[in-house]
Design a protein around this motif. Structure first.
Motif, mmCIF file in Angstrom:
data_model
loop_
_atom_site.group_PDB
_atom_site.id
_atom_site.type_symbol
_atom_site.label_atom_id
_atom_site.label_comp_id
_atom_site.label_asym_id
_atom_site.label_seq_id
_atom_site.Cartn_x
_atom_site.Cartn_y
_atom_site.Cartn_z
ATOM 1 N N VAL A 234 8.002 -1.138 16.714
ATOM 2 C CA VAL A 234 9.298 -0.673 16.200
ATOM 3 C C VAL A 234 9.095 0.127 14.918
ATOM 4 O O VAL A 234 9.661 1.219 14.739
ATOM 5 C CB VAL A 234 10.244 -1.861 15.953
ATOM 6 C CG1 VAL A 234 11.507 -1.398 15.231
ATOM 7 C CG2 VAL A 234 10.615 -2.535 17.272
ATOM 8 N N GLU A 235 8.269 -0.404 14.012
ATOM 9 C CA GLU A 235 8.000 0.302 12.755
ATOM 10 C C GLU A 235 7.333 1.651 13.029
ATOM 11 O O GLU A 235 7.645 2.655 12.371
ATOM 12 C CB GLU A 235 7.116 -0.557 11.855
ATOM 13 C CG GLU A 235 7.804 -1.792 11.324
ATOM 14 C CD GLU A 235 6.882 -2.671 10.519
ATOM 15 O OE1 GLU A 235 7.384 -3.461 9.706
ATOM 16 O OE2 GLU A 235 5.645 -2.573 10.696
ATOM 17 N N PHE A 236 6.408 1.676 13.972
ATOM 18 C CA PHE A 236 5.722 2.913 14.324
ATOM 19 C C PHE A 236 6.726 3.947 14.840
ATOM 20 O O PHE A 236 6.701 5.117 14.430
ATOM 21 C CB PHE A 236 4.666 2.631 15.388
ATOM 22 C CG PHE A 236 3.786 3.799 15.726
ATOM 23 C CD1 PHE A 236 2.634 4.051 15.009
ATOM 24 C CD2 PHE A 236 4.113 4.652 16.779
ATOM 25 C CE1 PHE A 236 1.820 5.127 15.322
ATOM 26 C CE2 PHE A 236 3.313 5.730 17.098
ATOM 27 C CZ PHE A 236 2.157 5.968 16.372
ATOM 28 N N PHE A 237 7.634 3.516 15.715
ATOM 29 C CA PHE A 237 8.648 4.422 16.257
ATOM 30 C C PHE A 237 9.544 4.963 15.159
ATOM 31 O O PHE A 237 9.815 6.179 15.074
ATOM 32 C CB PHE A 237 9.483 3.702 17.312
ATOM 33 C CG PHE A 237 10.601 4.544 17.881
ATOM 34 C CD1 PHE A 237 10.368 5.387 18.952
ATOM 35 C CD2 PHE A 237 11.876 4.506 17.327
ATOM 36 C CE1 PHE A 237 11.390 6.182 19.469
ATOM 37 C CE2 PHE A 237 12.899 5.298 17.836
ATOM 38 C CZ PHE A 237 12.658 6.143 18.910
ATOM 39 N N LEU A 238 10.032 4.077 14.294
ATOM 40 C CA LEU A 238 10.933 4.508 13.221
ATOM 41 C C LEU A 238 10.231 5.471 12.265
ATOM 42 O O LEU A 238 10.808 6.484 11.853
ATOM 43 C CB LEU A 238 11.449 3.295 12.454
ATOM 44 C CG LEU A 238 12.429 2.385 13.199
ATOM 45 C CD1 LEU A 238 12.747 1.156 12.357
ATOM 46 C CD2 LEU A 238 13.714 3.139 13.542
ATOM 47 N N ALA A 239 8.984 5.140 11.914
ATOM 48 C CA ALA A 239 8.258 5.988 10.969
ATOM 49 C C ALA A 239 7.986 7.366 11.546
ATOM 50 O O ALA A 239 8.017 8.366 10.819
ATOM 51 C CB ALA A 239 6.943 5.311 10.575
ATOM 52 N N VAL A 245 14.835 6.848 7.373
ATOM 53 C CA VAL A 245 15.296 5.458 7.436
ATOM 54 C C VAL A 245 14.253 4.525 6.844
ATOM 55 O O VAL A 245 14.565 3.637 6.043
ATOM 56 C CB VAL A 245 15.615 5.058 8.887
ATOM 57 C CG1 VAL A 245 15.919 3.567 8.981
ATOM 58 C CG2 VAL A 245 16.780 5.875 9.421
ATOM 59 N N THR A 246 12.996 4.698 7.228
ATOM 60 C CA THR A 246 11.951 3.826 6.701
ATOM 61 C C THR A 246 11.761 4.062 5.199
ATOM 62 O O THR A 246 11.463 3.126 4.457
ATOM 63 C CB THR A 246 10.621 4.039 7.436
ATOM 64 O OG1 THR A 246 10.206 5.401 7.325
ATOM 65 C CG2 THR A 246 10.763 3.684 8.904
ATOM 66 N N ASP A 247 11.939 5.298 4.736
ATOM 67 C CA ASP A 247 11.854 5.564 3.296
ATOM 68 C C ASP A 247 12.873 4.733 2.529
ATOM 69 O O ASP A 247 12.561 4.132 1.490
ATOM 70 C CB ASP A 247 12.095 7.049 3.009
ATOM 71 C CG ASP A 247 10.911 7.926 3.360
ATOM 72 O OD1 ASP A 247 9.848 7.382 3.707
ATOM 73 O OD2 ASP A 247 11.058 9.162 3.305
ATOM 74 N N VAL A 248 14.100 4.703 3.014
ATOM 75 C CA VAL A 248 15.159 3.955 2.330
ATOM 76 C C VAL A 248 14.829 2.465 2.311
ATOM 77 O O VAL A 248 14.989 1.787 1.292
ATOM 78 C CB VAL A 248 16.519 4.195 3.019
ATOM 79 C CG1 VAL A 248 17.571 3.220 2.487
ATOM 80 C CG2 VAL A 248 16.974 5.633 2.792
ATOM 81 N N THR A 253 13.249 -2.095 -0.980
ATOM 82 C CA THR A 253 12.403 -3.284 -1.118
ATOM 83 C C THR A 253 11.574 -3.202 -2.393
ATOM 84 O O THR A 253 11.425 -4.189 -3.122
ATOM 85 C CB THR A 253 11.485 -3.442 0.101
ATOM 86 O OG1 THR A 253 12.267 -3.435 1.293
ATOM 87 C CG2 THR A 253 10.706 -4.743 0.022
ATOM 88 N N LEU A 254 11.035 -2.018 -2.684
ATOM 89 C CA LEU A 254 10.263 -1.825 -3.910
ATOM 90 C C LEU A 254 11.125 -2.087 -5.134
ATOM 91 O O LEU A 254 10.695 -2.756 -6.083
ATOM 92 C CB LEU A 254 9.701 -0.405 -3.957
ATOM 93 C CG LEU A 254 8.947 -0.032 -5.246
ATOM 94 C CD1 LEU A 254 7.676 -0.865 -5.372
ATOM 95 C CD2 LEU A 254 8.622 1.464 -5.261
ATOM 96 N N ALA A 255 12.343 -1.564 -5.133
ATOM 97 C CA ALA A 255 13.240 -1.770 -6.273
ATOM 98 C C ALA A 255 13.522 -3.254 -6.475
ATOM 99 O O ALA A 255 13.538 -3.748 -7.614
ATOM 100 C CB ALA A 255 14.539 -1.004 -6.044
#
Length: 282
Positions: A234-239, A245-248, A253-255
């Motif tokens: 799923v992560e591979f597909f989204l990226a 979307v994955t950037d957000v 999460t980083l924040a």
């Protein structure tokens, strides 16, 4: 035009070279393949001696060492059916800071080390209509912050795999495997620098990585890209298809990690803390 064979293969008797063979994934993989009858030899900078299969000392950053090491492997195996480029290192490397020795070290091993070994083995692999597996990373497609060198090296590794596939793909299958985080010493230096990404990445069992690599070695038609878990797929597909979307997700999460004080006192994360920490006003 000659093409790679389209029949399933068996591990029994398969001649396999694994780099980084004394590490967490490499040693587990070598034992897994050897248990099924494969003839496995590994390369590692510092062989442990208890891997359960033969491992030769080899410095992947040194041309002469790679040439000597691969020649020994080919001579002992009488050729080569599969190469697994598994060797890799990680470490703290924020993208906002100038590249130093840590960045060069990761690129030298993760990218150029694989390149050297593959080039040394390519004739033998063409002769056997063999397979090459690149152990990449989920970070090759979905970068995490504060570890830019690792992500860049793994993305470059997949680009190298793409070029290799175009050049030798009529005779050699080339597959990239994309693990997420595996519990191993590769994360120690990042944690020691106060940049642990605990909470940003979920650990996965090593069994999925072994299964993915085995599949790449024996499938009649080797897949180009292989995630190692359903979540990873799923992560591979989204990226690949929805990178914004994955950037957000990663930025939020980083924040949250920065505001929780996870990076307090970490000099390399000072910029992130200043921009995203509790005192940032955001």
């Amino acid at each position: 035009m000659s093409r790679t064979p389209r029949t399933p293969r068996t591990l029994n008797g398969m001649r396999v070279l694994i780099t980084g063979a004394s590490g967490t994934i490499g040693m587990a993989l070598g034992q897994h393949l050897a248990a099924q009858g494969a003839r496995v030899i590994g390369l590692d900078l510092r062989p442990r001696g208890d891997e359960g299969f033969e491992v030769l000392a080899c410095d992947l950053t040194d041309d002469a060492s790679v040439a000597a090491g691969t020649q020994q492997v080919l001579a002992r195996l009488g050729g080569l059916d599969a190469l697994v480029n598994n060797a890799g290192i990680g470490g703290p490397a924020p993208a906002e800071l100038a590249p130093g020795a840590e960045v060069r070290r990761q690129l030298e091993i993760n990218l150029l080390g694989a390149w050297r070994v593959t080039a040394a083995c390519v004739d033998a692999l063409v002769a056997s209509r063999g397979r090459v597996v690149m152990v990449a990373s989920r970070m090759a497609v979905m970068q995490l912050p504060l570890a830019a060198a690792y992500g860049a090296s793994k993305r470059a590794l997949t680009a190298y795999a793409d070029a290799l596939r175009l050049e030798v793909g009529t005779h050699v299958g080339v597959t990239c495997v994309y693990p997420s985080s595996i519990r191993s010493p590769i994360h120690d230096s990042t944690a020691a620098a106060g940049l642990s990404l605990e909470g940003m990445s979920r650990y996965e069992p090593i069994s999925g990585v072994l299964t993915a690599i085995e599949s790449a070695l024996v499938r009649a038609r080797p897949r180009r890209d292989v995630p190692t878990t359903r979540r990873g797929a799923v992560e591979f597909f989204l990226a690949r298809h929805l990178p914004a979307v994955t950037d957000v997700i990663v930025q939020r999460t980083l924040a949250g990690r920065a505001r929780s004080g996870a990076f307090d006192g970490a000099a390399l994360a000072a910029g992130v803390v200043a921009r995203l920490g509790s005192g940032s006003g955001r």
